[in-house]
Write a protein that holds these residues in place. Structure first.
Motif, PDB file in Angstrom:
ATOM      1  N   LYS A 115       7.567   2.264   5.068  1.00  0.00           N
ATOM      2  CA  LYS A 115       8.562   1.557   4.245  1.00  0.00           C
ATOM      3  C   LYS A 115       9.011   0.261   4.916  1.00  0.00           C
ATOM      4  N   LYS A 166       6.261  -2.381   4.888  1.00  0.00           N
ATOM      5  CA  LYS A 166       6.128  -2.935   3.540  1.00  0.00           C
ATOM      6  C   LYS A 166       7.240  -3.961   3.294  1.00  0.00           C
ATOM      7  N   LYS A 167       8.452  -3.618   3.701  1.00  0.00           N
ATOM      8  CA  LYS A 167       9.587  -4.530   3.522  1.00  0.00           C
ATOM      9  C   LYS A 167       9.385  -5.814   4.322  1.00  0.00           C
ATOM     10  N   GLN A 192       6.549  -7.149   5.128  1.00  0.00           N
ATOM     11  CA  GLN A 192       5.503  -7.927   4.455  1.00  0.00           C
ATOM     12  C   GLN A 192       6.050  -8.614   3.199  1.00  0.00           C
ATOM     13  N   GLU A 193       6.830  -7.885   2.413  1.00  0.00           N
ATOM     14  CA  GLU A 193       7.398  -8.452   1.182  1.00  0.00           C
ATOM     15  C   GLU A 193       8.293  -9.655   1.485  1.00  0.00           C
ATOM     16  N   ASN A 194       8.958  -9.621   2.638  1.00  0.00           N
ATOM     17  CA  ASN A 194       9.871 -10.700   3.026  1.00  0.00           C
ATOM     18  C   ASN A 194       9.205 -11.734   3.933  1.00  0.00           C
ATOM     19  N   HIS A 195       7.876 -11.676   4.002  1.00  0.00           N
ATOM     20  CA  HIS A 195       7.077 -12.670   4.726  1.00  0.00           C
ATOM     21  C   HIS A 195       7.409 -12.776   6.209  1.00  0.00           C
ATOM     22  N   SER A 215      -4.400 -12.789   2.002  1.00  0.00           N
ATOM     23  CA  SER A 215      -3.877 -11.457   1.699  1.00  0.00           C
ATOM     24  C   SER A 215      -3.375 -11.372   0.254  1.00  0.00           C
ATOM     25  N   GLU A 216      -2.854 -12.495  -0.284  1.00  0.00           N
ATOM     26  CA  GLU A 216      -2.421 -12.495  -1.687  1.00  0.00           C
ATOM     27  C   GLU A 216      -3.638 -12.405  -2.617  1.00  0.00           C
ATOM     28  N   SER A 272      -4.882  -8.796  -2.651  1.00  0.00           N
ATOM     29  CA  SER A 272      -4.032  -7.837  -3.359  1.00  0.00           C
ATOM     30  C   SER A 272      -4.077  -8.021  -4.873  1.00  0.00           C
ATOM     31  N   ASN A 273      -4.637  -9.134  -5.349  1.00  0.00           N
ATOM     32  CA  ASN A 273      -4.724  -9.373  -6.798  1.00  0.00           C
ATOM     33  C   ASN A 273      -6.004  -8.826  -7.389  1.00  0.00           C
TER      34      ASN A 273
END
Length: 156
Positions: free
Chosen positions: A103, A106-107, A109-112, A151-152, A155-156
């Protein structure tokens, strides 16, 4: 300051030129050379952590998040802002469960704060933490931005 020295405020650098004469001890020949001196002032070899970005990343941080973040900070390779650690290793070293590590990572990564380079290898954002000069920061940012774009796309 030497009369031959010039301070460039935009780069915080002191530059100077001076003619030097060297004598070859075997032949006695005089060798003329121009010596260039460059001294950079200001930001040089330090850890820089941007508090507002950390607070934003942590949100309402509990102690487990802080323990993991401190572990990452202490184990990030200063040369290239790389952190190596699997969830299992982080969990063991930071004394936090693997689901909690998942968790938190992931957080982050989401917040760069980090980008996953591959399993167990992460790139820490030089926008938030780095050790070194402004030149090194720009090089690391280029690498980080390229990695983020990759990485973007993945993930797409």
């Amino acid at each position: 300051m030497d009369a031959n020295m010039e301070f460039q405020s935009d780069t915080q650098t002191l530059l100077g030129k001076k003619e030097k004469v060297y004598i070859d001890t075997e032949t006695g020949e005089k060798i003329y050379a121009e010596q260039i001196t460059k001294r950079a002032y200001g930001q040089k070899q330090f850890w820089k952590i941007y508090l507002m970005d950390f607070l934003h990343i942590l949100g309402l941080a509990d102690s487990k998040q802080i323990d993991v973040l401190i572990y990452i900070l202490q184990n990030t390779e200063q040369a290239n802002n790389t952190f190596v650690g699997t969830y299992k290793k982080i969990a063991k070293e930071a004394n936090v469960s693997e689901p909690t590590i998942a968790k938190i990572m992931k957080k982050l990564q989401e917040n760069h704060f980090i980008i996953k380079v591959q399993n167990g290898v992460w790139q820490v954002s030089p926008n938030i933490m780095m050790k070194g000069s402004e030149h090194k920061k720009s090089l690391l940012l280029n690498y980080y931005d390229d990695s983020m774009e990759s990485s973007e796309k993945d993930s797409n």
